[in-house]
Scaffold this motif. Structure first.
Motif, PDB file in Angstrom:
ATOM      1  N   LEU A  35       0.794  -1.302   0.219  1.00 16.06           N
ATOM      2  CA  LEU A  35       0.048   0.040  -0.214  1.00 16.06           C
ATOM      3  C   LEU A  35       0.708   1.195  -0.028  1.00 16.06           C
ATOM      4  O   LEU A  35       0.466   2.364  -0.543  1.00 16.06           O
ATOM      5  CB  LEU A  35      -0.966   0.048   1.320  1.00 16.06           C
ATOM      6  CG  LEU A  35      -2.270  -0.778   1.124  1.00 16.06           C
ATOM      7  CD1 LEU A  35      -2.900  -0.728   2.578  1.00 16.06           C
ATOM      8  CD2 LEU A  35      -3.161  -0.578   0.223  1.00 16.06           C
ATOM      9  N   TYR A  36       1.847   1.323   0.745  1.00 14.09           N
ATOM     10  CA  TYR A  36       2.786   2.414   0.870  1.00 14.09           C
ATOM     11  C   TYR A  36       3.390   2.889  -0.463  1.00 14.09           C
ATOM     12  O   TYR A  36       3.586   3.907  -0.832  1.00 14.09           O
ATOM     13  CB  TYR A  36       3.935   2.125   1.892  1.00 14.09           C
ATOM     14  CG  TYR A  36       5.153   2.981   2.108  1.00 14.09           C
ATOM     15  CD1 TYR A  36       4.809   4.231   2.482  1.00 14.09           C
ATOM     16  CD2 TYR A  36       6.349   3.173   1.191  1.00 14.09           C
ATOM     17  CE1 TYR A  36       5.725   5.278   2.758  1.00 14.09           C
ATOM     18  CE2 TYR A  36       7.136   3.732   1.247  1.00 14.09           C
ATOM     19  CZ  TYR A  36       7.065   5.019   2.133  1.00 14.09           C
ATOM     20  OH  TYR A  36       7.961   6.436   2.004  1.00 14.09           O
ATOM     21  N   MET A  38       2.140   1.883  -3.424  1.00 13.13           N
ATOM     22  CA  MET A  38       0.943   2.372  -4.300  1.00 13.13           C
ATOM     23  C   MET A  38       0.447   3.759  -4.008  1.00 13.13           C
ATOM     24  O   MET A  38       0.299   4.416  -5.033  1.00 13.13           O
ATOM     25  CB  MET A  38      -0.287   1.413  -3.911  1.00 13.13           C
ATOM     26  CG  MET A  38      -0.108  -0.002  -4.397  1.00 13.13           C
ATOM     27  SD  MET A  38      -1.669  -1.114  -3.665  1.00 13.13           S
ATOM     28  CE  MET A  38      -3.013  -0.136  -4.233  1.00 13.13           C
ATOM     29  N   PHE A  39       0.699   4.186  -2.910  1.00 11.16           N
ATOM     30  CA  PHE A  39       0.399   5.545  -2.597  1.00 11.16           C
ATOM     31  C   PHE A  39       1.538   6.560  -2.254  1.00 11.16           C
ATOM     32  O   PHE A  39       1.453   7.554  -1.352  1.00 11.16           O
ATOM     33  CB  PHE A  39      -0.673   5.805  -1.624  1.00 11.16           C
ATOM     34  CG  PHE A  39      -2.016   4.956  -1.996  1.00 11.16           C
ATOM     35  CD1 PHE A  39      -2.917   5.464  -2.832  1.00 11.16           C
ATOM     36  CD2 PHE A  39      -2.451   3.880  -1.663  1.00 11.16           C
ATOM     37  CE1 PHE A  39      -4.104   4.962  -3.279  1.00 11.16           C
ATOM     38  CE2 PHE A  39      -3.673   3.091  -1.638  1.00 11.16           C
ATOM     39  CZ  PHE A  39      -4.157   3.599  -2.947  1.00 11.16           C
ATOM     40  N   ASP A  40       2.819   6.193  -2.837  1.00 13.05           N
ATOM     41  CA  ASP A  40       3.980   6.796  -2.420  1.00 13.05           C
ATOM     42  C   ASP A  40       3.831   8.391  -2.661  1.00 13.05           C
ATOM     43  O   ASP A  40       4.411   9.101  -1.787  1.00 13.05           O
ATOM     44  CB  ASP A  40       5.097   6.354  -3.464  1.00 13.05           C
ATOM     45  CG  ASP A  40       6.430   6.569  -3.135  1.00 13.05           C
ATOM     46  OD1 ASP A  40       6.268   6.912  -1.495  1.00 13.05           O
ATOM     47  OD2 ASP A  40       7.071   6.753  -3.742  1.00 13.05           O
ATOM     48  N   ASP A  41       2.951   8.946  -3.522  1.00 17.91           N
ATOM     49  CA  ASP A  41       3.123  10.249  -3.689  1.00 17.91           C
ATOM     50  C   ASP A  41       1.673  10.799  -3.235  1.00 17.91           C
ATOM     51  O   ASP A  41       1.458  12.008  -3.487  1.00 17.91           O
ATOM     52  CB  ASP A  41       2.980  10.708  -5.342  1.00 17.91           C
ATOM     53  CG  ASP A  41       2.155   9.797  -6.002  1.00 17.91           C
ATOM     54  OD1 ASP A  41       1.375   8.781  -5.587  1.00 17.91           O
ATOM     55  OD2 ASP A  41       1.922  10.433  -7.126  1.00 17.91           O
ATOM     56  N   GLN A  42       1.078  10.231  -2.463  1.00 18.10           N
ATOM     57  CA  GLN A  42      -0.380  10.542  -1.803  1.00 18.10           C
ATOM     58  C   GLN A  42      -0.122  10.127  -0.454  1.00 18.10           C
ATOM     59  O   GLN A  42      -1.109   9.320   0.107  1.00 18.10           O
ATOM     60  CB  GLN A  42      -1.515   9.970  -2.562  1.00 18.10           C
ATOM     61  CG  GLN A  42      -1.600  10.411  -3.929  1.00 18.10           C
ATOM     62  CD  GLN A  42      -2.689   9.614  -4.505  1.00 18.10           C
ATOM     63  OE1 GLN A  42      -2.624   8.385  -5.034  1.00 18.10           O
ATOM     64  NE2 GLN A  42      -3.946  10.546  -4.982  1.00 18.10           N
ATOM     65  N   GLN A  44      -1.533  11.335   2.327  1.00 16.19           N
ATOM     66  CA  GLN A  44      -2.799  11.314   3.166  1.00 16.19           C
ATOM     67  C   GLN A  44      -3.472  10.332   2.793  1.00 16.19           C
ATOM     68  O   GLN A  44      -4.493   9.843   3.621  1.00 16.19           O
ATOM     69  CB  GLN A  44      -3.287  12.725   2.646  1.00 16.19           C
ATOM     70  CG  GLN A  44      -2.716  14.037   3.153  1.00 16.19           C
ATOM     71  CD  GLN A  44      -3.302  15.208   2.918  1.00 16.19           C
ATOM     72  OE1 GLN A  44      -4.349  15.568   2.087  1.00 16.19           O
ATOM     73  NE2 GLN A  44      -3.192  16.435   3.741  1.00 16.19           N
ATOM     74  N   VAL A  45      -3.825   9.768   1.503  1.00 14.29           N
ATOM     75  CA  VAL A  45      -4.479   8.894   1.158  1.00 14.29           C
ATOM     76  C   VAL A  45      -4.021   7.274   1.917  1.00 14.29           C
ATOM     77  O   VAL A  45      -4.649   6.697   2.292  1.00 14.29           O
ATOM     78  CB  VAL A  45      -4.599   8.545  -0.221  1.00 14.29           C
ATOM     79  CG1 VAL A  45      -5.364   7.175  -0.883  1.00 14.29           C
ATOM     80  CG2 VAL A  45      -5.095   9.827  -1.150  1.00 14.29           C
ATOM     81  N   PHE A  46      -2.373   7.332   1.715  1.00 13.24           N
ATOM     82  CA  PHE A  46      -2.001   6.207   2.440  1.00 13.24           C
ATOM     83  C   PHE A  46      -2.633   6.369   3.985  1.00 13.24           C
ATOM     84  O   PHE A  46      -2.741   5.038   4.584  1.00 13.24           O
ATOM     85  CB  PHE A  46      -0.479   6.117   2.324  1.00 13.24           C
ATOM     86  CG  PHE A  46       0.253   5.059   3.245  1.00 13.24           C
ATOM     87  CD1 PHE A  46       0.186   3.650   2.813  1.00 13.24           C
ATOM     88  CD2 PHE A  46       0.639   5.500   4.406  1.00 13.24           C
ATOM     89  CE1 PHE A  46       0.882   3.027   3.647  1.00 13.24           C
ATOM     90  CE2 PHE A  46       1.650   4.413   5.060  1.00 13.24           C
ATOM     91  CZ  PHE A  46       1.522   3.149   4.605  1.00 13.24           C
ATOM     92  N   ARG A  48      -4.856   7.302   5.476  1.00 14.54           N
ATOM     93  CA  ARG A  48      -6.304   6.896   5.462  1.00 14.54           C
ATOM     94  C   ARG A  48      -6.559   5.536   5.437  1.00 14.54           C
ATOM     95  O   ARG A  48      -7.246   4.626   6.230  1.00 14.54           O
ATOM     96  CB  ARG A  48      -7.258   7.709   4.691  1.00 14.54           C
ATOM     97  CG  ARG A  48      -8.830   7.648   4.843  1.00 14.54           C
ATOM     98  CD  ARG A  48      -9.587   8.052   4.038  1.00 14.54           C
ATOM     99  NE  ARG A  48      -9.228   8.121   2.513  1.00 14.54           N
ATOM    100  CZ  ARG A  48     -10.074   6.864   1.785  1.00 14.54           C
ATOM    101  NH1 ARG A  48     -10.863   6.296   2.531  1.00 14.54           N
ATOM    102  NH2 ARG A  48      -9.885   6.869   0.634  1.00 14.54           N
ATOM    103  N   ILE A  49      -5.955   4.860   4.180  1.00  8.12           N
ATOM    104  CA  ILE A  49      -6.483   3.572   3.954  1.00  8.12           C
ATOM    105  C   ILE A  49      -5.512   2.520   4.896  1.00  8.12           C
ATOM    106  O   ILE A  49      -6.079   1.531   5.516  1.00  8.12           O
ATOM    107  CB  ILE A  49      -5.810   3.267   2.728  1.00  8.12           C
ATOM    108  CG1 ILE A  49      -6.847   4.154   1.753  1.00  8.12           C
ATOM    109  CG2 ILE A  49      -6.096   1.797   2.154  1.00  8.12           C
ATOM    110  CD1 ILE A  49      -6.673   3.835   0.222  1.00  8.12           C
TER     111      ILE A  49
END
Length: 242
Positions: A35-36, A38-42, A44-46, A48-49
């Motif tokens: 997951l980290y 996958m959302f390396d550039d986001q 805040q999304v990381f 939350r999820i």
């Protein structure tokens, strides 16, 4: 005393099952790492999820492991032999809850340590609260897994119960769509699913610096669901698979 002896027996069995220990400890950390990236550039999304997944992964894994473990106890005749002793069904099931609860504590601690200190997970609340809720969720998975195992005749059937019991809770807990944006009838179903309250409790920790009344209420509801599921599992537990 019988309850503690049962818990010790299950822990000794678990200690000799290295593949299961690997599944319990390694899988959540690997999935969080995925997951980290996958959302390396986001970030805040990381945040939350990953926060929600810290509660969801133990629930799913413990459900799967426990339902199969209890089915093996029954199909191998171990359960029938145990129930000829002074051991009661509630001793056995609450022993499972305690043993896998301890395993869940190790699992949640390792996964949370990775998320906070290596993957930079950021929450407003205390990580200890996240770990506590993750352990509660894992015990919920244990209780529901024990209940589901009573209705399965084979390990394959036990696995088939996972999409029936776990997936609807994942879809309706507010992870993918906020609950207040769902159709009313979906919200009503979501209201009676315990994972909904576990996810809400984690979201409360993520948004507030200190524990809130809503968080404690949600944890109490999940704890009540655990006791209800264990009692139902004791009532439906069979000595042998026909």
């Amino acid at each position: 005393m019988i309850l503690l002896h049962t818990t010790g027996r299950i822990l000794r069995q678990l200690r000799h099952d290295r593949r299961t220990i690997g599944l319990l400890v390694a899988v959540p950390t690997l999935l969080l790492t995925l997951l980290y990236f996958m959302f390396d550039d986001q970030p805040q999304v990381f945040d939350r999820i990953a926060l929600i997944m810290l509660g969801v992964f133990p629930f799913v894994i413990m459900f799967l492991v426990t339902s199969i473990a209890m089915l093996r106890e029954r199909t191998t005749g171990t359960l029938e032999r145990l129930l000829t002793t002074p051991l009661r069904k509630t001793d056995l099931l609450f022993g499972y809850g305690l043993a896998f609860g301890l395993a869940a504590a190790v699992q949640a601690t390792v996964a949370s340590a990775l998320a906070y200190w290596l993957l930079d997970l950021d929450t407003a609340g205390n990580p200890a609260l996240v770990i506590g809720i993750a352990i509660t969720n894992a015990v919920l998975g244990v209780a529901l897994g024990l209940l589901a195992s009573a209705f399965a005749k084979t390990e394959f059937q036990a696995v088939q119960f996972m999409p029936v019991i776990a997936l609807p809770q994942l879809l309706l807990c507010g992870l993918f769509v906020p609950r207040d944006e769902m159709a009313t009838w979906l919200q009503r179903i979501s209201d009676v699913l315990p994972l909904t309250y576990a996810v809400e409790a984690l979201q409360e920790v993520g948004a507030n610096a200190s524990a809130t009344g809503t968080m404690w209420r949600d944890v109490a509801i999940v704890a009540g669901a655990i006791i209800l599921a264990l009692v139902a599992a004791a009532a439906t537990l069979r000595r042998r698979t026909p």
